[in-house]
Design an enzyme around this catalytic site. Structure first.
Site, short mmCIF file in Angstrom:
data_model
loop_
_atom_site.label_atom_id
_atom_site.label_comp_id
_atom_site.label_asym_id
_atom_site.label_seq_id
_atom_site.Cartn_x
_atom_site.Cartn_y
_atom_site.Cartn_z
N ARG A 29 0.81 -1.21 0.00
CA ARG A 29 0.00 0.00 0.00
C ARG A 29 0.85 1.27 0.00
NH1 ARG A 29 -4.41 -0.73 4.57
NH2 ARG A 29 -5.53 0.87 3.42
N ARG A 32 3.29 3.37 -3.80
CA ARG A 32 3.17 4.68 -4.44
C ARG A 32 4.19 5.64 -3.85
NH1 ARG A 32 -0.32 4.19 -0.31
NH2 ARG A 32 -0.83 6.01 0.94
N CYS A 53 -0.08 28.41 34.22
CA CYS A 53 0.29 27.00 34.13
C CYS A 53 0.44 26.41 35.53
CB CYS A 53 1.62 26.89 33.38
SG CYS A 53 2.36 25.25 33.51
N CYS A 56 4.33 25.47 36.23
CA CYS A 56 5.42 26.45 36.26
C CYS A 56 5.83 26.75 37.71
CB CYS A 56 4.99 27.75 35.57
SG CYS A 56 5.30 27.76 33.79
N HIS A 118 8.63 26.68 30.68
CA HIS A 118 7.33 26.28 30.12
C HIS A 118 7.42 25.97 28.62
CE1 HIS A 118 2.92 26.21 30.17
NE2 HIS A 118 2.95 26.86 29.03
N HIS A 299 14.85 -0.97 28.82
CA HIS A 299 14.61 -0.37 27.50
C HIS A 299 13.50 0.67 27.60
CE1 HIS A 299 11.79 -3.75 27.85
NE2 HIS A 299 10.97 -3.04 27.09
N LYS A 314 -2.12 8.04 12.72
CA LYS A 314 -2.53 6.64 12.61
C LYS A 314 -3.59 6.37 13.68
CE LYS A 314 -2.08 2.04 12.48
NZ LYS A 314 -2.67 1.28 11.40
N GLU A 320 -7.39 -3.29 14.02
CA GLU A 320 -6.48 -3.28 15.18
C GLU A 320 -7.22 -3.63 16.47
OE1 GLU A 320 -6.39 -0.91 12.89
OE2 GLU A 320 -4.29 -0.50 12.37
ZN ZN Z 1 4.43 26.01 32.76
#
Ligand code: ZN
Ligand code: H2U
Length: 352
Positions: A29, A32, A53, A56, A118, A299, A314, A320
């Site tokens: 697929r 192409r 925030c 922060c 930030h 890992h 995706k 799936e």
């Molecule tokens: Zn922040």
């Protein structure tokens, strides 16, 4: 069938040696030519400090506590934790029905700020600051491993991955029972050691290092590859090249090398579609609790959702969800695309 025959044009299934899952690969697929446009999204420049925030320095969190004026990293217990340390109760000796099995879940959830800035991500932080994050991951793993069987260090990055705030941060959940994914890896690694006398992921790293076709970035201590069995388009696996069971076991030089490799890998990711590349990533190492863990190799997995551009992702949907993971772009093609990119971040042409 050899993998050489597989890598070309025909649909095939690949085996994930680490989990025992299969993935359907449909390379025909993508025969192409590349048609995915690169849409440069505005990449909104964020301020280095955002008064609104909750991560922060010096700011008030949603739970009512105030963050200290931290200058490198910050860890705090999640104000809305998914787990509680003092969940009462034992599993019922006789559940009402084996079809209604349950057990109490005990654990703790922490939030980890990678930087007081930030506007930075791991991809843009200088290597010494990333090394600070590696040290924090290791120290937290060691501390929480003293009284939890599994310590999951992870990062959700980008709104598309459900990340709630652009301030660079990750999470750590520590739990009493081995969760599903590491349990599968535990089994496969154990089987490989019993069968061969060697570590599965060190055998795998040696194989990939020799082949080269799925390698994205490497240094003397670490290897980053799009694994043979990748399900996400640009998924990568990071493995140390010597036996290492857990994050706290990494030597100082290996931590520096990891920070260096992360900077290079993440710059490639951001450069792919010229955006701050979203992903979920996390570390897997030997469980704690004193069991036999000689089969484990540390890992990290990176699972990024983007496929063709900053806005085309995706989806893990129909087949799936109901059958098994499927991909069109082969892991070899994905690795080649990542290898073509510069390791200097597109927003920081001067970064060394
Ligand atoms: Zn922040
Ligand atoms: P994400 O990594 O998916 O963005 O989640 C951030 C976590 O931060 C989320 O689990 C916690 C949320 O509960 N949080 C706090 O602990 N305190 C706050 O003030 C806001 C968010």
């Amino acid at each position: 069938m050899t993998d050489g025959a597989l890598a070309v044009a025909l649909p095939h299934r690949r085996w994930n040696a680490l989990t025992g899952d299969w993935v359907l690969v449909s390379p025909q697929r993508t025969q192409r030519p590349w048609q995915g446009q690169v849409e440069r999204t505005a990449g909104a420049q964020r301020p280095s400090y955002d008064p609104d925030c909750y991560l922060c320095p010096g700011n008030l969190r949603a739970g009512g506590e105030r963050n200290p004026a931290y200058s490198s990293t910050l860890v705090f217990t999640n104000d809305f934790p998914a787990l509680l340390e003092d969940t009462p109760g034992e599993p019922a000796a006789e559940p009402a029905s084996p079809l209604l099995a349950a057990e109490p879940a005990r654990g703790t959830c922490r939030v980890v700020c990678f930087s007081p800035r930030h506007d930075l991500t791991l991809a843009e932080m200088p290597a010494p600051a990333v090394r600070g994050v590696v040290d924090l991951w290791a120290a937290q793993t060691e501390e929480l491993g003293r009284d939890h069987r599994w310590v999951q260090v992870f990062e959700n990055k980008g709104a598309v991955m459900g990340c709630s705030n652009p301030h660079p941060h990750g999470q750590i959940w520590a739990v009493a029972a081995l969760p599903t994914e590491p349990a599968a890896e535990d089994l496969r690694q154990r089987e490989h050691l019993a069968r061969t006398g060697r570590l599965l992921l060190l055998d795998y790293a040696a194989l990939e290092s020799e082949r080269g076709e799925r390698v994205v970035a490497a240094n003397d201590q670490w290897l980053a590859v799009v694994p043979w069995w990748a399900t996400w388009p640009f998924e990568t696996l990071l493995v140390p090249r010597r036996p290492v069971r857990r994050l706290p076991d990494l030597e100082p030089a290996e931590r520096d090398a990891l920070a260096e490799l992360l900077g290079r890998l993440l710059a490639r990711y951001d450069n792919l579609f010229q955006v701050s590349f979203p992903y979920s990533m996390g570390w897997h190492g030997a469980p704690f609790g004193g069991g036999d863990d000689a089969h484990w190799q540390l890992h990290a997995h990176f699972y990024p959702p983007l496929l063709r551009s900053a806005t085309i992702r995706k989806f893990m949907v129909g087949y799936e969800m109901l059958a098994e993971a499927q991909r069109d772009l082969t892991p070899e093609q994905a690795a080649a695309r990542l290898r073509e990119l510069p390791e200097t971040h597109f927003r920081q042409p001067g970064r060394s």
